[in-house]
Structures are given as C-alpha cells and as structure tokens.
Design a protein around this motif. Structure first.
Motif, PDB file in Angstrom:
ATOM      1  N   ALA A 208     -25.267  23.159  30.856  1.00  0.00           N
ATOM      2  CA  ALA A 208     -24.151  24.089  30.998  1.00  0.00           C
ATOM      3  C   ALA A 208     -23.098  23.412  31.877  1.00  0.00           C
ATOM      4  N   PRO A 209     -21.899  23.985  32.034  1.00  0.00           N
ATOM      5  CA  PRO A 209     -20.800  23.249  32.674  1.00  0.00           C
ATOM      6  C   PRO A 209     -20.980  22.863  34.135  1.00  0.00           C
ATOM      7  N   GLY A 210     -21.644  23.639  34.977  1.00  0.00           N
ATOM      8  CA  GLY A 210     -21.588  23.427  36.419  1.00  0.00           C
ATOM      9  C   GLY A 210     -22.585  22.424  36.965  1.00  0.00           C
ATOM     10  N   ALA A 211     -22.401  22.054  38.244  1.00  0.00           N
ATOM     11  CA  ALA A 211     -23.335  21.189  38.976  1.00  0.00           C
ATOM     12  C   ALA A 211     -23.113  21.401  40.469  1.00  0.00           C
ATOM     13  N   THR A 212     -24.207  21.501  41.226  1.00  0.00           N
ATOM     14  CA  THR A 212     -24.122  21.783  42.659  1.00  0.00           C
ATOM     15  C   THR A 212     -24.956  20.766  43.427  1.00  0.00           C
ATOM     16  N   TRP A 213     -24.341  20.140  44.426  1.00  0.00           N
ATOM     17  CA  TRP A 213     -25.024  19.138  45.238  1.00  0.00           C
ATOM     18  C   TRP A 213     -25.843  19.789  46.350  1.00  0.00           C
ATOM     19  N   SER A 214     -26.946  19.141  46.702  1.00  0.00           N
ATOM     20  CA  SER A 214     -27.622  19.486  47.949  1.00  0.00           C
ATOM     21  C   SER A 214     -26.772  18.981  49.108  1.00  0.00           C
ATOM     22  N   LEU A 215     -27.039  19.481  50.291  1.00  0.00           N
ATOM     23  CA  LEU A 215     -26.213  19.141  51.448  1.00  0.00           C
ATOM     24  C   LEU A 215     -26.224  17.648  51.730  1.00  0.00           C
ATOM     25  N   ASP A 216     -27.372  16.999  51.548  1.00  0.00           N
ATOM     26  CA  ASP A 216     -27.474  15.565  51.858  1.00  0.00           C
ATOM     27  C   ASP A 216     -27.122  14.667  50.683  1.00  0.00           C
ATOM     28  N   GLY A 217     -26.777  15.230  49.531  1.00  0.00           N
ATOM     29  CA  GLY A 217     -26.356  14.429  48.391  1.00  0.00           C
ATOM     30  C   GLY A 217     -27.475  13.716  47.665  1.00  0.00           C
ATOM     31  N   THR A 218     -28.715  14.065  47.938  1.00  0.00           N
ATOM     32  CA  THR A 218     -29.840  13.406  47.271  1.00  0.00           C
ATOM     33  C   THR A 218     -30.200  14.093  45.957  1.00  0.00           C
ATOM     34  N   HIS A 219     -29.859  15.375  45.844  1.00  0.00           N
ATOM     35  CA  HIS A 219     -30.237  16.146  44.670  1.00  0.00           C
ATOM     36  C   HIS A 219     -29.013  16.835  44.063  1.00  0.00           C
ATOM     37  N   ILE A 220     -29.102  17.063  42.762  1.00  0.00           N
ATOM     38  CA  ILE A 220     -28.102  17.865  42.073  1.00  0.00           C
ATOM     39  C   ILE A 220     -28.820  18.995  41.354  1.00  0.00           C
ATOM     40  N   PHE A 221     -28.242  20.179  41.408  1.00  0.00           N
ATOM     41  CA  PHE A 221     -28.785  21.329  40.690  1.00  0.00           C
ATOM     42  C   PHE A 221     -27.882  21.610  39.491  1.00  0.00           C
ATOM     43  N   TYR A 222     -28.491  21.796  38.327  1.00  0.00           N
ATOM     44  CA  TYR A 222     -27.718  22.049  37.118  1.00  0.00           C
ATOM     45  C   TYR A 222     -28.430  23.095  36.272  1.00  0.00           C
ATOM     46  N   GLN A 223     -27.747  23.559  35.221  1.00  0.00           N
ATOM     47  CA  GLN A 223     -28.298  24.591  34.350  1.00  0.00           C
ATOM     48  C   GLN A 223     -28.395  24.078  32.920  1.00  0.00           C
ATOM     49  N   THR A 224     -29.346  24.638  32.193  1.00  0.00           N
ATOM     50  CA  THR A 224     -29.410  24.421  30.756  1.00  0.00           C
ATOM     51  C   THR A 224     -29.386  25.776  30.058  1.00  0.00           C
ATOM     52  N   VAL A 225     -29.125  25.738  28.755  1.00  0.00           N
ATOM     53  CA  VAL A 225     -29.004  26.968  27.979  1.00  0.00           C
ATOM     54  C   VAL A 225     -30.128  27.049  26.955  1.00  0.00           C
ATOM     55  N   ASP A 226     -30.423  28.269  26.516  1.00  0.00           N
ATOM     56  CA  ASP A 226     -31.436  28.434  25.480  1.00  0.00           C
ATOM     57  C   ASP A 226     -30.776  28.326  24.106  1.00  0.00           C
ATOM     58  N   GLU A 227     -31.535  28.641  23.056  1.00  0.00           N
ATOM     59  CA  GLU A 227     -31.016  28.483  21.702  1.00  0.00           C
ATOM     60  C   GLU A 227     -29.850  29.420  21.417  1.00  0.00           C
ATOM     61  N   SER A 228     -29.707  30.463  22.229  1.00  0.00           N
ATOM     62  CA  SER A 228     -28.595  31.402  22.060  1.00  0.00           C
ATOM     63  C   SER A 228     -27.428  31.083  22.985  1.00  0.00           C
ATOM     64  N   TRP A 229     -27.416  29.890  23.547  1.00  0.00           N
ATOM     65  CA  TRP A 229     -26.335  29.425  24.436  1.00  0.00           C
ATOM     66  C   TRP A 229     -26.307  30.206  25.754  1.00  0.00           C
ATOM     67  N   ARG A 230     -27.408  30.836  26.111  1.00  0.00           N
ATOM     68  CA  ARG A 230     -27.489  31.583  27.367  1.00  0.00           C
ATOM     69  C   ARG A 230     -27.961  30.646  28.473  1.00  0.00           C
ATOM     70  N   PRO A 231     -27.198  30.455  29.549  1.00  0.00           N
ATOM     71  CA  PRO A 231     -27.715  29.676  30.684  1.00  0.00           C
ATOM     72  C   PRO A 231     -28.922  30.401  31.273  1.00  0.00           C
ATOM     73  N   ASP A 232     -30.106  29.806  31.110  1.00  0.00           N
ATOM     74  CA  ASP A 232     -31.329  30.517  31.483  1.00  0.00           C
ATOM     75  C   ASP A 232     -32.200  29.778  32.499  1.00  0.00           C
ATOM     76  N   THR A 233     -31.870  28.504  32.781  1.00  0.00           N
ATOM     77  CA  THR A 233     -32.741  27.705  33.636  1.00  0.00           C
ATOM     78  C   THR A 233     -31.915  26.871  34.610  1.00  0.00           C
ATOM     79  N   VAL A 234     -32.351  26.851  35.864  1.00  0.00           N
ATOM     80  CA  VAL A 234     -31.774  25.976  36.882  1.00  0.00           C
ATOM     81  C   VAL A 234     -32.763  24.846  37.154  1.00  0.00           C
ATOM     82  N   TRP A 235     -32.243  23.626  37.129  1.00  0.00           N
ATOM     83  CA  TRP A 235     -33.055  22.431  37.347  1.00  0.00           C
ATOM     84  C   TRP A 235     -32.606  21.710  38.619  1.00  0.00           C
ATOM     85  N   ARG A 236     -33.534  20.957  39.176  1.00  0.00           N
ATOM     86  CA  ARG A 236     -33.220  20.081  40.310  1.00  0.00           C
ATOM     87  C   ARG A 236     -33.479  18.645  39.885  1.00  0.00           C
ATOM     88  N   HIS A 237     -32.463  17.829  40.053  1.00  0.00           N
ATOM     89  CA  HIS A 237     -32.571  16.409  39.706  1.00  0.00           C
ATOM     90  C   HIS A 237     -32.389  15.578  40.968  1.00  0.00           C
TER      91      HIS A 237
END
Length: 736
Positions: A208-237
């Motif tokens: 999905a469009p957004g991305a959020t950094w952790s305070l120390d810049g080591t991780h990024i949090f992002y979202q993915t969508v399901d088959e209906s284009w619904r943002p349903d999951t937040v991931w940590r990379h």
C-alpha cells in the motif's frame, strides 16, 4: 467485434489518421443475458459480459467507444488546444514549494517547465535558531541542495506513474519511497541512502502507499492489501534483510476494516489504526522499541470512532482523543475532544464538549500548543490552543486561551500545512478560496502574527477583483436548506444579465466536504462566462456528521434530491436555464450524476461523469470485488438485507435507465481503476444508448493505461481537463 450485426461500424485502430475526424455511428454493445437472483428478485443484465477485462472483444469495444467519442468531439480540438494553452500560460511551471524544516534540513519540492512530475529536494539549515524558511529562487543555484527523488527519472519509460510513500528517516539519512507504474495502487517500495545516493538492495513489491520509520531508522513499517485491495496487514522490515524475514506486526481479518500505521509528531509512539466507516481502534508502541508488541489503546466498539495524538500537558504525557462516543447520556455525533493519561487511556476528561453546529475534525499536537481543525457553517476552520506551564491540577490547568484564525473572506478553506517538528515556534497554514490562489502562511502562536510566505503565482495578470464568490441556499423536498457555493467572473454594467451557463458540481458521500479552492484551469470556464457552483448535498460532511448520516444507507436518496433542488433553485431564480446547465461529478459523485440523470433529465443540457459509480448494486452485491465489504457501512449490505437491496435498486443509475430523453452525457473512466471498475460506466452507456429516446450524444471515454485518478503527469492531466472543459463549453454555446 462487440457489436450487434448491422447496427454499427467501427474502424480498426489503423483505419484513421491520428488527429482526423472519423465518421462512425455509435457502437452498439451485443446483448448477452445474465441473470442475477437476490431476495426473490431476478434481474437480467445484458451487458455484464463487459466485465471481462482480459477479453479482446471487450478491449475492442472500449476502443470503438473511444473512436466514436473522438469522432463526435473532433471539432472541439481547437478549443481543447486553446484551453490547454491557457492553463499552461497561467501556470508557473518552474517553481518551488515553501521549505519545511525537519531536523538539520529544509525540505521542498520543485517543478520544471517541460517536466511532468515533481522533484523532491532539501538544503541544509544554516542557523539552527532561525526558523524563517530560506527564500529560494527557482532560477538561482541553491547552496547545498540535494535532490532526494526526481520522479521524472523514476517514471521514465512508463505510461503511468504515481508516487506513494515518501518518508525520510528521523536522522535524515535514509529515504523510503514507493511507486506505481500501472495505476492499480499496488506499489514497489524501495530505499535510498541519502548520504551516498545509492539505491539499496531492499525491494518490497505489492505494498500500500505508506511507510513509517522506526525512531532509530533500523526498521520500516509498511502495509499490504488483500485480494480486494483492502490494506489489511502491517509488516516490519529490518533494513538490509531479505523480505522473507519480514514480520507481520498486525493483521486484520474482518473485511470491514482498513489498517494504517504512522507515528505521533512527538516521535515517541508508533500508532496502528484499524477502522471501518463507523468504528475505529488504535494500537500503540513506543518508537524506541520497534520490535516490541503493540497494545490496544481503547478496544473497538461498534459505532464508536476515535483518533488519538500524544501531547505533553503540564509536564505530563497525555493522549488527546477525538471521539463520538456517548457523553453524559448523549451521543457526540460531531465529536468531542478529551484527554487521558497515557497509562490509563480510558480515564478521560472532556476538554471540548459536543456542539450541534461545530464538527471537530482533527487535533495536531506540538510541544507548546495544540491546533484544532473543525468546520462551522460549511467552512473548514483552524484554531490554536496554547499549552501553559500551569501544573496546579485545577480544571483546565495546562491550557491557555484558544484563538481562531480569521481571514476576512466569506468563503475560504484554511488548514494545517507541513509541520514535521514537535517543537517549533511557527505553524504552517494554508489558505485558499474560489478566487484566492493558495497562500502559505507561518503563524506565530507566541505573538499572533500571520506571515505570508508564498502565494500561488497565476501568470497573465490575474486579478481576484475580476471575480466574485458567494453562498446561496436551496430548499430540499423535506425543507432542509442546502448550501450552494458560487463563483463567477464579476458582472459589470453592460454584461448579459440573463441566465448564465453554469457547471454545477456535486459529490455527497463518505462525509467528504467539497471546500472552496482555487483552480487555474477553472479560469478558462469563468472567463468564457460560465458560472461554477458546488451543491453541498447531504452525504457530504460540510454541515456536520448528521449531514452525512442523512445522506447514506437508507437515506441516500437525499443526496440526489438535494442536488436536483439546487439545480431547480438556480433555474427558478433566473441564475441559469436548463439549456445551459451542466452537472458534474466523479466517483461516488458519478453515482450522483447517474441518479439525477434518471430523476430530472429535463433540468440539464449535459452531464459530465468521471469514473462514475453507476452500477452500485451489482458491485456491492459482490464481496469478491475490491473494497465491497468495507462499503457496506456506507451503502448497507444488500446481500443480507432485502430492504437495502430494494432501496439501492430503486436509485441505482444503471438499474433505472428509462425510455426517456436524457441530456448529453460524457462518461470518463480508466481501464485499471480498482475503486470504480471501468465496467460500470461501460455498461451504463451501453444501456443508455439502447434505451434512451431522443438524439442526445452519449459518449464513453476510457483511458487505457490509468487508474482511479485518471492519467498521470501534469501535462496529460491538463489535456484531460481541456478535453472535458471543451465538451462543457461546446455544449452551452461558449465553445469559442
């Protein structure tokens, strides 16, 4: 070819020389009966076959419609070129935004003549104590300028381009950005080291469009969508690791809810938000613990919406909540503002009580003040609320005197601009109106000073005194007063005082408000004598939450009858006449267009419908389609509720096409739209052409490589606007 034999002919794409008119008869879609059975009601849909996007026959039909539309509008080409040239001539093509400070840098964007997309840049802060943004000149070299992302370079070789995420890490060394080159709103997330300019190896597709950094810049949090284009999951990379090792932080199985993630301005907390149309829930985690567990702020309760921001009040960490829960036995429809300790969020104290005439919309928290965004009398407003050092614990301790910003305009839009820093002595504010080009101010809370930093340049000698804006009111069938915003070129002695050609715009869904705003392109209409009006119909949010509630689900028809009432008011008052009134709306506003075309076709010379949601019952009955289940809170669930089913059927534009004379119609759609599928306007126009009486032109134009927002690139968008405006102008006799 998708045509009934003998009823129409279409050239192949190679039959015509580009730019020349081709005489064709209207395409006639073949009829393939398909039955739909719900609640004992059998519906035969003869054009459902157009849903097969992968069918060469469907593509050929859409191309035939495009060829027909081009043939019917070819005579407008000089007018289209003139409008395009006017937009271009009035636009400061090479320009800079006002820099916003974050950390050690001033961030801004550039535009360049001849380039379709923007360029994101920054330059260093020279004096840490100076919060005056540098006065940058587009033609001059900027000391220390760093190009963060040139969208023109990234878009090269693609017919479509959209930038999704654009997020700089807190220390200013890394950039997360995502791109969509198809138009389906699924993005490729990538990373850039701003110290070296290197694009890192990490790539994450299908986000999905957004991305959020952790305070120390080591991780990024992002979202993915399901088959209906619904943002349903937040991931940590974790940067530098394989995508396969990414961790699911939160997954929402309930198909009614969207998921998003962000951070508080204080940078102390990460926030996950889960929301349906009528219910919300927040989860919180300390930003310095990115691998920790998010905890629920307040458990979701059906029908209760809330948002929360972190503030420090009288030396204590607080969460400030905007919510519409019951307070003192009364449902706070227009929301209240309350505060609670961060370790006891349920222990709330109301700071701003509910008011019937004020809809609280947002609260922004800074180190020493709060900013309230709200609407009153159908206009968005801003107030600044200082925080004090009072720690006495008495009621109201820690809060000073609130001040609403005044701008001296009858109609306007004011809102909070880019203010990334938690502790800053100024507040960036934006102001515009129908006749006021966008102005950017820095407000100084300590002194009340409002400093103009930039005003949108309109080339060619634009003078706002040549135009006028005002508010009018229509009366709906049930006696409700409906606001109408009107802008026109100022009438002077000797001008034609008769009914004026008018473009009446409407939306009326999702509590979205159509607020006053300046448009360079609109000047091409106003200067040719058109009046532009906005019908603020129920279903929108202009007049508060109940304005929305009385234009959704089983009261949705108010949206349509309100628009008709506005049209009748403009005609009955002599402001316009049916032969020179054109209706305009897109997406859910396209549903409005289709509905009023059936309800009162005699009131309009034409209807312009962009990506129109004109087959809502078919879509909302199919939970496998993108976003359908989420939409049930807006429209009702016709699968489960026969009352909803038959109510929607009674207003669905496609279901109610009748053997009557319709105004001229131009429907514009995009093949890759995931929100309102191209098939809806395609079916609608096919049925209109087979059913309507009279000879009004019924046109369908499909962008074959675009999404819900239409074509990408500013010059391509200007061409699209010029196409639509030329159609409107030609229709009302102002095509010169």
């Amino acid at each position: 070819m998708a045509l009934d034999s003998g009823t129409g002919t279409v050239p192949s794409p190679g039959d015509a020389t580009p730019g020349t008119a081709v005489a064709v008869t209207p395409p006639v879609a073949k009829r393939v009966p398909a039955e739909r059975l719900h609640h004992g009601d059998t519906v035969v849909d003869e054009y459902e076959w157009l849903r097969d996007k992968d069918s060469p026959e469907v593509i050929a039909y859409l191309e035939a419609e495009n060829a027909y539309t081009e043939s019917q509008t070819a005579h407008m080409q000089p007018l289209r070129e003139a409008v395009f040239d006017e937009i271009k001539a009035r636009t400061q093509e090479t320009d800079l935004s006002v820099p916003a400070r974050m950390g050690d840098w001033w961030y801004y964007s550039r535009s360049f003549e001849g380039k379709q997309y923007g360029v994101h840049c920054r330059c260093p802060v020279v004096d840490p104590d100076d919060w005056t943004p540098p006065a940058l000149e587009a033609a001059a070299e900027i000391p220390g300028e760093q190009v963060l992302l040139d969208s023109n370079a990234v878009a090269e070789g693609h017919d479509f381009f959209a930038l999704g995420a654009f997020s700089v890490s807190h220390d200013g060394t890394l950039l997360a950005f995502s791109t969509d080159t198809v138009g389906d709103e699924r993005y490729l997330l990538r990373f850039k080291d701003l110290r070296t300019g290197e694009i890192l190896a990490d790539e994450i597709a299908g986000t999905a469009p957004g991305a959020t950094w952790s305070l120390d810049g080591t991780h990024i949090f992002y979202q993915t969508v399901d088959e209906s284009w619904r943002p349903d999951t937040v991931w940590r990379h974790r940067l530098g690791t394989a995508k396969d090792s990414d961790v699911v932080v939160y997954h929402e199985p309930d198909e009614r809810y969207w998921v998003s993630i962000g951070a508080t301005r204080s940078e102390k907390y990460l926030m996950i938000w889960v929301g349906s149309k009528i219910t919300s829930e927040g989860l919180v985690l300390e930003s310095d613990d990115p691998e920790g567990e998010f905890r629920i702020l307040l458990p979701r309760r059906e029908g209760v919406e809330y948002s929360a921001e972190h503030a420090v009040v009288a030396g204590q960490d607080r969460f400030l909540f905007l919510h519409n829960d019951v307070v003192d036995g009364v449902k706070a429809e227009n929301f209240v503002l309350s505060e609670a300790p961060v370790d006891d969020p349920a222990n709330q104290t109301v700071l701003i009580p509910h008011r019937d005439d004020v809809r609280l919309e947002d609260v922004d928290c800074f180190a020493d003040h709060l900013v309230l965004s709200y609407r009153r009398e159908a206009l968005p407003r801003v107030a600044v609320w200082p925080l004090t050092s009072d720690t006495s614990g008495t009621p109201g301790a820690g809060y000073g005197e609130m001040r609403e910003l005044e701008f001296g305009l009858e109609l306007f839009s004011a809102g909070v601009g880019s203010n990334p820093e938690w502790a800053q002595p100024t507040l960036r504010i934006g102001l515009t109106s129908f006749i006021t080009p966008m102005q950017v101010f820095d407000y100084v809370p300590a002194t009340g000073e409002l400093i103009l930093r930039k005003e949108q340049q309109v080339l060619g000698g634009y003078d706002p005194n040549d135009y006028e804006q005002h508010r009018d009111w229509a009366v709906a069938e049930d006696g409700t007063r409906i606001p109408i915003s009107i802008v026109r070129r100022r009438v002077t002695a000797g001008d034609d005082a008769g009914p004026a050609p008018t473009l009446l715009y409407g939306y009326g869904s999702y509590e979205s408000s159509i607020d006053p705003g300046f448009s360079v392109s609109r000047l091409s209409l106003l200067d040719r004598g058109l009046v532009f009006a906005v019908a603020h119909v129920r279903g929108g949010g202009e007049m508060g939450r109940l304005w929305y509630e009385n234009g959704k689900t089983l009261t949705k028809k108010n949206t349509f009858t309100d628009f008709v009432a506005c049209a009748r008011h403009l005609i009955d008052s002599g402001a316009t006449a049916p032969d020179r009134l054109v209706a305009d709306g897109g997406s859910a506003g396209g549903l409005l267009m289709g509905a009023v075309a059936n309800l009162a076709p005699e009131l309009f010379a034409g209807i312009l419908a962009s990506v129109p949601f004109v087959d809502p019952l078919t879509s909302i009955l199919d939970p496998s389609l993108p976003l359908t289940v989420i939409e049930w809170d807006e429209w009702g669930n016709p699968l489960a509720d026969p009352d909803v089913y038959f109510y929607m059927k009674s207003y669905s534009p496609y279901e109610n096409v009748a053997a009557q004379r319709y105004p001229a119609i131009l429907a514009v759609t995009s093949l890759n739209d995931t929100r309102v599928l191209y098939v809806e306007p395609a079916k609608w126009v096919a049925r209109l052409r087979a059913t309507a009486t009279g000879d009004s032109p019924l046109l369908l134009k499909t962008e074959m490589s675009a999404g819900h927002g239409g074509v990408s690139g500013r010059y391509e968008k200007w061409k699209e606007v010029a196409f639509e405006y030329a159609w409107v102008l030609d229709l009302v006799g102002r095509g010169v």
